[in-house]
Design an enzyme around this catalytic site. Structure first.
Site, mmCIF file in Angstrom:
data_model
loop_
_atom_site.group_PDB
_atom_site.id
_atom_site.type_symbol
_atom_site.label_atom_id
_atom_site.label_comp_id
_atom_site.label_asym_id
_atom_site.label_seq_id
_atom_site.Cartn_x
_atom_site.Cartn_y
_atom_site.Cartn_z
ATOM 1 N N GLU A 68 79.555 67.084 126.642
ATOM 2 C CA GLU A 68 78.155 67.385 126.350
ATOM 3 C C GLU A 68 78.046 67.996 124.959
ATOM 4 O O GLU A 68 78.274 69.219 124.792
ATOM 5 C CB GLU A 68 77.615 68.406 127.351
ATOM 6 C CG GLU A 68 77.633 67.945 128.785
ATOM 7 C CD GLU A 68 76.599 68.703 129.598
ATOM 8 O OE1 GLU A 68 75.661 68.056 130.083
ATOM 9 O OE2 GLU A 68 76.708 69.933 129.718
ATOM 10 N N GLU A 105 75.449 76.421 127.947
ATOM 11 C CA GLU A 105 74.595 77.621 128.020
ATOM 12 C C GLU A 105 75.419 78.842 128.440
ATOM 13 O O GLU A 105 75.147 79.964 127.998
ATOM 14 C CB GLU A 105 73.404 77.366 128.956
ATOM 15 C CG GLU A 105 72.355 76.492 128.286
ATOM 16 C CD GLU A 105 71.650 75.504 129.198
ATOM 17 O OE1 GLU A 105 71.584 75.740 130.415
ATOM 18 O OE2 GLU A 105 71.165 74.473 128.676
ATOM 19 N N GLY A 138 69.189 69.455 126.015
ATOM 20 C CA GLY A 138 67.822 69.985 126.086
ATOM 21 C C GLY A 138 67.003 69.744 124.826
ATOM 22 O O GLY A 138 65.955 70.350 124.642
ATOM 23 N N SER A 169 70.503 65.313 127.101
ATOM 24 C CA SER A 169 69.245 64.569 127.016
ATOM 25 C C SER A 169 69.310 63.188 127.675
ATOM 26 O O SER A 169 68.718 62.217 127.178
ATOM 27 C CB SER A 169 68.785 64.462 125.550
ATOM 28 O OG SER A 169 68.506 65.751 125.038
ATOM 29 N N HIS A 209 79.649 75.350 131.051
ATOM 30 C CA HIS A 209 78.449 74.698 130.497
ATOM 31 C C HIS A 209 78.096 75.361 129.167
ATOM 32 O O HIS A 209 78.319 76.560 128.987
ATOM 33 C CB HIS A 209 77.285 74.838 131.489
ATOM 34 C CG HIS A 209 76.077 74.063 131.065
ATOM 35 N ND1 HIS A 209 75.170 74.576 130.164
ATOM 36 C CD2 HIS A 209 75.651 72.821 131.385
ATOM 37 C CE1 HIS A 209 74.229 73.653 129.957
ATOM 38 N NE2 HIS A 209 74.501 72.583 130.689
ATOM 39 N N ASN A 227 71.874 69.094 137.048
ATOM 40 C CA ASN A 227 71.944 70.539 136.820
ATOM 41 C C ASN A 227 70.509 71.057 136.690
ATOM 42 O O ASN A 227 69.884 70.875 135.659
ATOM 43 C CB ASN A 227 72.753 70.795 135.533
ATOM 44 C CG ASN A 227 72.706 72.245 135.097
ATOM 45 O OD1 ASN A 227 72.313 73.128 135.865
ATOM 46 N ND2 ASN A 227 73.113 72.490 133.853
ATOM 47 N N TRP A 228 70.041 71.687 137.743
ATOM 48 C CA TRP A 228 68.635 72.141 137.754
ATOM 49 C C TRP A 228 68.413 73.357 136.864
ATOM 50 O O TRP A 228 67.267 73.763 136.653
ATOM 51 C CB TRP A 228 68.203 72.492 139.176
ATOM 52 C CG TRP A 228 68.111 71.359 140.132
ATOM 53 C CD1 TRP A 228 68.470 70.052 139.926
ATOM 54 C CD2 TRP A 228 67.612 71.417 141.473
ATOM 55 N NE1 TRP A 228 68.242 69.304 141.054
ATOM 56 C CE2 TRP A 228 67.708 70.127 142.019
ATOM 57 C CE3 TRP A 228 67.100 72.446 142.268
ATOM 58 C CZ2 TRP A 228 67.307 69.826 143.323
ATOM 59 C CZ3 TRP A 228 66.707 72.152 143.582
ATOM 60 C CH2 TRP A 228 66.809 70.859 144.089
ATOM 61 N N LYS A 229 69.502 73.975 136.432
ATOM 62 C CA LYS A 229 69.422 75.213 135.642
ATOM 63 C C LYS A 229 68.603 76.265 136.421
ATOM 64 O O LYS A 229 68.632 76.249 137.657
ATOM 65 C CB LYS A 229 68.846 74.936 134.254
ATOM 66 C CG LYS A 229 69.566 73.770 133.581
ATOM 67 C CD LYS A 229 69.375 73.673 132.111
ATOM 68 C CE LYS A 229 70.097 72.433 131.607
ATOM 69 N NZ LYS A 229 70.213 72.359 130.171
ATOM 70 N N GLY A 278 70.421 67.411 132.880
ATOM 71 C CA GLY A 278 69.736 68.696 133.000
ATOM 72 C C GLY A 278 68.264 68.487 133.301
ATOM 73 O O GLY A 278 67.872 68.192 134.432
ATOM 74 N N GLY A 279 67.437 68.582 132.257
ATOM 75 C CA GLY A 279 65.981 68.509 132.397
ATOM 76 C C GLY A 279 65.488 67.398 133.315
ATOM 77 O O GLY A 279 64.653 67.644 134.199
HETATM 78 P P1 PGA Z 1 69.718 68.100 129.373
HETATM 79 O O1 PGA Z 1 70.856 69.127 129.857
HETATM 80 O O2 PGA Z 1 69.895 66.839 130.172
HETATM 81 O O3 PGA Z 1 68.441 68.803 129.649
HETATM 82 O O4 PGA Z 1 69.957 67.860 127.919
HETATM 83 C C1 PGA Z 1 72.151 68.709 130.105
HETATM 84 C C2 PGA Z 1 72.919 69.810 130.749
HETATM 85 O O5 PGA Z 1 72.451 70.948 130.754
HETATM 86 O O6 PGA Z 1 73.996 69.614 131.277
#
Ligand code: PGA
Length: 252
Positions: A169, A99, A175, A215, A97, A10-12, A236-237
């Site tokens: 998650e 966010e 994050g 993470s 998600h 997930n590149w966000k 994510g990151g």
């Molecule tokens: P992260 O994000 O790996 O940066 O913790 C996970 C996600 O947003 O699904």
């Protein structure tokens, strides 16, 4: 049992089309091995979808997903993108998600409609569930996750459950660098499967792929992927760092 392993990136809100092109190029060059039955799903911003799709031509172990969709197929919904519009470009859709839930205030009802819209348009929804730090501290994690599962699957037929992916998650792990302990993840996976077994059947409960996210990086991915019940990771990151993401893919 679910037979595939999914490594979802997930590149966000990162990467212009030019940066996306570079990232995919570097990633596919750097990944030395994608084990059989592994599906790598890149979820870039919508703006990058055509670029990523053309960069991935010929790399059949890589698929594409969107990070979010709107539940209606078209209409006066400024700024939104529908599953109907992206279905020729992507195969998966991340829905619910944390966010989207916590930054954009999405409620369970809307998330259920998004899951249903993904299915209707032939995309596999990756339904994200997970408790906040407060829920966790108060011992409410299981109930929160069960409520999110109940709502998120409420518009699906039993048949459609065969094409659903769950990502557990914990919000506090996303994050933050504070990844969950493997034994706690295994415990929650078992509860999620129990929920599906009680509500539907053992067959469904065992067939549904469940991923861990929060993470995940090149150093800790294997710890989750080695869990009996784990069908992959939502990253994510670390997914925008091609070296780290390649390590995660190779950890399967
Ligand atoms: P992260 O994000 O790996 O940066 O913790 C996970 C996600 O947003 O699904």
């Amino acid at each position: 049992m679910a037979t595939k392993t999914y490594i979802v990136g997930n590149w966000k809100m990162h990467c212009s089309p030019a940066e996306a092109s570079l990232l995919v190029n570097r990633l596919v060059t750097d990944v030395k091995r994608v084990s059989s039955d592994t599906v790598v799903v890149l979820c870039p911003p919508v703006l990058d979808l055509t670029t990523v799709r053309s960069e991935l031509r010929g790399h059949d172990r890589f698929s594409i997903g969107v990070q979010n969709i709107y539940p209606m197929d078209e209409g006066a919904f400024t700024g939104e993108t529908s599953a109907a519009m992206v279905k020729g470009l992507v195969e998966y859709a991340i829905v619910g998600h944390s966010e989207r839930r916590h930054v954009f205030g999405e409620k369970d009802g809307l998330i259920a409609q998004k899951v249903s819209a993904s299915m209707r348009n032939g995309l596999t929804p990756i339904l994200c569930v997970g408790e906040t730090k407060t829920d966790h501290a108060n011992g409410h994690a299981k109930q929160v996750v069960f409520d999110q599962l109940e709502a998120g699957t409420s518009l699906l037929t039993e048949e459609e459950l065969h094409d659903l992916i769950i990502a557990y998650e914990p919000v506090w792990a996303i994050g933050t660098g504070e990844n969950a302990e493997a034994k706690d993840v295994a415990g929650m996976f078992a509860r999620i499967r129990e929920w599906f077994e009680t509500k539907y059947s053992k067959t469904i409960s065992q067939a549904i792929p469940i991923l861990y996210g929060g993470s995940v990086n090149g150093g800790n991915a294997k710890m989750y992927l080695d869990l009996d019940d784990c069908n992959g990771c939502l990253v994510g990151g670390a997914s925008t760092n091609y070296k780290d993401f390649a390590k995660i893919i190779e950890a399967v």
